[in-house]
Design a protein around this motif. Structure first.
Motif, PDB file in Angstrom:
ATOM      1  N   LYS A 254      18.462  -0.543 -13.393  1.00 26.00           N
ATOM      2  CA  LYS A 254      19.166   0.326 -12.438  1.00 26.00           C
ATOM      3  C   LYS A 254      20.639   0.464 -12.809  1.00 26.00           C
ATOM      4  O   LYS A 254      21.337   1.354 -12.332  1.00 26.00           O
ATOM      5  CB  LYS A 254      19.013  -0.195 -11.016  1.00 26.00           C
ATOM      6  N   ASP A 255      21.109  -0.446 -13.666  1.00 18.68           N
ATOM      7  CA  ASP A 255      22.501  -0.361 -14.125  1.00 18.68           C
ATOM      8  C   ASP A 255      22.626  -1.282 -15.332  1.00 18.68           C
ATOM      9  O   ASP A 255      21.705  -2.047 -15.639  1.00 18.68           O
ATOM     10  CB  ASP A 255      23.459  -0.797 -13.012  1.00 18.68           C
TER      11      ASP A 255
ATOM     12  N   ALA B 298      31.070   9.646 -18.117  1.00 20.59           N
ATOM     13  CA  ALA B 298      30.771   8.873 -16.898  1.00 20.59           C
ATOM     14  C   ALA B 298      29.492   8.067 -17.132  1.00 20.59           C
ATOM     15  O   ALA B 298      28.516   8.587 -17.669  1.00 20.59           O
ATOM     16  CB  ALA B 298      30.586   9.811 -15.712  1.00 20.59           C
TER      17      ALA B 298
ATOM     18  N   ASN C  14      28.447   5.793 -14.504  1.00 20.54           N
ATOM     19  CA  ASN C  14      27.991   5.239 -13.216  1.00 20.54           C
ATOM     20  C   ASN C  14      26.674   5.863 -12.749  1.00 20.54           C
ATOM     21  O   ASN C  14      25.993   5.309 -11.905  1.00 20.54           O
ATOM     22  CB  ASN C  14      29.072   5.428 -12.139  1.00 20.54           C
ATOM     23  N   ASP C  15      26.329   7.011 -13.346  1.00 14.11           N
ATOM     24  CA  ASP C  15      25.116   7.687 -12.888  1.00 14.11           C
ATOM     25  C   ASP C  15      24.085   7.831 -14.016  1.00 14.11           C
ATOM     26  O   ASP C  15      23.272   8.738 -14.006  1.00 14.11           O
ATOM     27  CB  ASP C  15      25.470   9.075 -12.330  1.00 14.11           C
TER      28      ASP C  15
ATOM     29  N   ASP D 155      18.761   6.958 -12.988  1.00 12.41           N
ATOM     30  CA  ASP D 155      18.442   7.778 -11.824  1.00 12.41           C
ATOM     31  C   ASP D 155      17.516   6.986 -10.881  1.00 12.41           C
ATOM     32  O   ASP D 155      16.382   6.653 -11.253  1.00 12.41           O
ATOM     33  CB  ASP D 155      17.745   9.056 -12.331  1.00 12.41           C
TER      34      ASP D 155
ATOM     35  N   LYS E  66      23.633   9.486 -22.732  1.00 15.85           N
ATOM     36  CA  LYS E  66      24.399  10.094 -21.633  1.00 15.85           C
ATOM     37  C   LYS E  66      25.439  11.059 -22.197  1.00 15.85           C
ATOM     38  O   LYS E  66      25.647  12.153 -21.661  1.00 15.85           O
ATOM     39  CB  LYS E  66      25.070   8.990 -20.800  1.00 15.85           C
TER      40      LYS E  66
ATOM     41  N   LYS F 266      18.579  12.747 -20.114  1.00 18.01           N
ATOM     42  CA  LYS F 266      18.234  11.892 -18.980  1.00 18.01           C
ATOM     43  C   LYS F 266      17.728  10.567 -19.538  1.00 18.01           C
ATOM     44  O   LYS F 266      17.184  10.530 -20.648  1.00 18.01           O
ATOM     45  CB  LYS F 266      17.120  12.531 -18.147  1.00 18.01           C
TER      46      LYS F 266
END
Ligand SMILES: O=P(O)(O)O[C@@H]1C[C@H](O)[C@@H](CO)O1
Ligand SMILES: Nc1nc2[nH]cnc2c(=O)[nH]1
Length: 426
Positions: free
Chosen positions: A273-274, A301, A303-304, A307, A368, A373
């Motif tokens: 998840k991260d 970025a 942080n996203d 998903d 990224k 994705k």
């Protein structure tokens, strides 16, 4: 104009410049713009890690004589140094020297594709490290990578969908049978793909597969490249960009990881998840250096990058395929090849790491950057040792063994997940 992929020569020859500046074709040194000799000096340097171009030049004139030098990094690893002077009476004189020894490695280890910002000088001027030694992990750098141990194929998948024009990519490693999930596969050995890194790591076949999972077109890397093998991170992640160029839209990455979270058990799957990019935090990032705008912006970025909706889907698909106790957590990567000390394991616990490995993070960074994705998961192959009283020690054989024992269920998961991912349009 895009950077050239060649090694490049200095722009303009010394003679050309000479002729254009103070002199004109040698018919009299006063035939310049204003009839007066002029002094000047200039210099430039090009060091473009992406293309591998590396040259510089400096030149000065006192109005009568031009003196200069240029250096070019040649494809064979040598540096050519040309020192010259020229004047209108005697013409152009050049002294050409070479530094270094020309290298003609067996194959592809003189990688000049621009992925040369890794550990320098380790392998005699070659930008690629050799693959030495076992790597237990190793999903793909680009799309999905799956480890393939059983048949000697480590693996990355790129799976594409969307009627062949867009691809989902999926990469994994160490999970041999994941390569078997690709139907009607056309296989290319890395060594046969020009400028591709080569994989000689145990358990990694070093093959790029093109085929389908369900009706989804996929590209699968059987074998990934690790920083600890000596590759630069940009070499490790080059296949991600290849996948992007092939039209891949989603990267699926898998890895073997040690469980840092004390509740994790060997054999469990952790959806990522991260992530924590330890190398990146220390300044070692695959995007360091020249930014190729064709792939993405300078600043990215992160942080996203993962998903939550994809992970939700993965959880339900995983449960459907019989995966038990699917975890969701934070993956951190270290450079390896050393496993963690007790103090490092405890440090990572404090930092909120759930699983640790030696890959994936830089692959997702590059994915990224170029707009892919990402879906990533870990197989927990061992429980990291957090106590000095423990007699356990992590070892590569165990990682391989656990990967092998679990590759069947991972194959089932991937076979279902890719088509669901493609269908869901997430
Ligand atoms: O390629 P991955 O990250 O799956 O492999 C892990 C990290 C090392 O390569 C290896 C250590 O056992 O497993
Ligand atoms: N760094 C690291 N990588 C791994 N890959 C598989 N297990 C481990 C581990 O315990 N530590």
């Amino acid at each position: 104009e895009p950077p050239s992929s060649g090694y490049g020569t200095p722009l303009g020859s010394p003679l050309g410049n000479y002729g254009n500046q103070n002199y004109e074709g040698g018919n009299g040194h006063h035939d310049n713009d204003h009839g007066e000799p002029k002094s000047y000096e200039f210099g430039y340097q090009v060091k473009d890690e992406y293309t591998g171009n590396n040259y510089n030049r400096k030149e000065a004139s006192d109005g009568n004589q031009v003196r200069g030098e240029y250096r070019v990094q040649l494809p064979d690893g040598r540096t050519q140094i040309v020192t010259y002077y020229a004047d209108w009476q005697t013409g152009f004189h050049a002294d050409v020297k070479y530094e270094g020894t020309a290298q003609y490695p067996e194959q592809y280890n003189n990688y000049q594709g621009g992925y040369n910002n890794g550990p320098s000088g380790q392998y005699g001027g070659s930008n690629y490290a050799q693959n030495n030694g076992y790597n237990g992990g190793g999903s793909a750098t680009s799309s999905v990578s799956i480890k393939d141990y059983s048949s000697g194929s480590g693996g990355q998948y790129n799976s594409g969908y969307n009627s062949g024009s867009n691809y989902d990519s999926y990469s994994g490693n160490n999970f041999g049978s994941l390569g078997d999930a690709v139907t009607n596969a056309t296989k290319f050995d890395y060594k046969d793909i020009p400028n591709f890194p080569v994989s000689t790591v145990m358990g990694h076949a070093g093959r790029l597969l093109f085929g389908h999972i369900g009706s989804t077109p996929v590209v699968c890397m059987q074998g990934r490249f690790h920083f600890y093998e000596g590759y630069s991170l940009s070499a490790c992640t080059m296949p991600v960009r290849l996948m992007k160029l092939l039209g891949v839209t989603t990267l699926v990455v898998s890895n073997a990881a040690g469980g840092i979270n004390p509740s994790y058990r060997t054999g469990q799957i952790m959806l990522i998840k991260d992530q924590i990019n330890f190398l990146g935090l220390a300044g070692v990032n695959p995007l360091r250096g020249h930014n190729d705008e064709r792939f993405g912006d300078r600043f990215v970025a992160m942080n996203d990058v993962f998903d939550p909706e994809i992970n939700k889907l993965a959880k339900s698909v995983g449960e459907m395929t019989g995966l038990k106790e699917i975890q969701e957590g934070v993956y951190a990567s270290v450079g390896g090849p050393t496993y963690e000390t007790v103090a490092e394991v405890n440090l990572m616990r404090v930092l909120g790491v759930d699983a640790v490995g030696m890959s994936t993070v830089h692959e997702t960074v590059v994915a990224k950057h170029c707009g892919l994705k990402v879906f990533a998961f870990s197989l927990i192959t061992n429980e990291c040792v957090a106590s000095y009283s423990s007699k356990e020690t992590p070892d590569g054989e165990e990682v391989l063994q656990v990967a092998k024992e679990n590759e069947g269920k991972l194959k089932g998961f991937v076979e279902k997940m890719i088509p669901h991912l493609a269908k869901s349009k997430l």
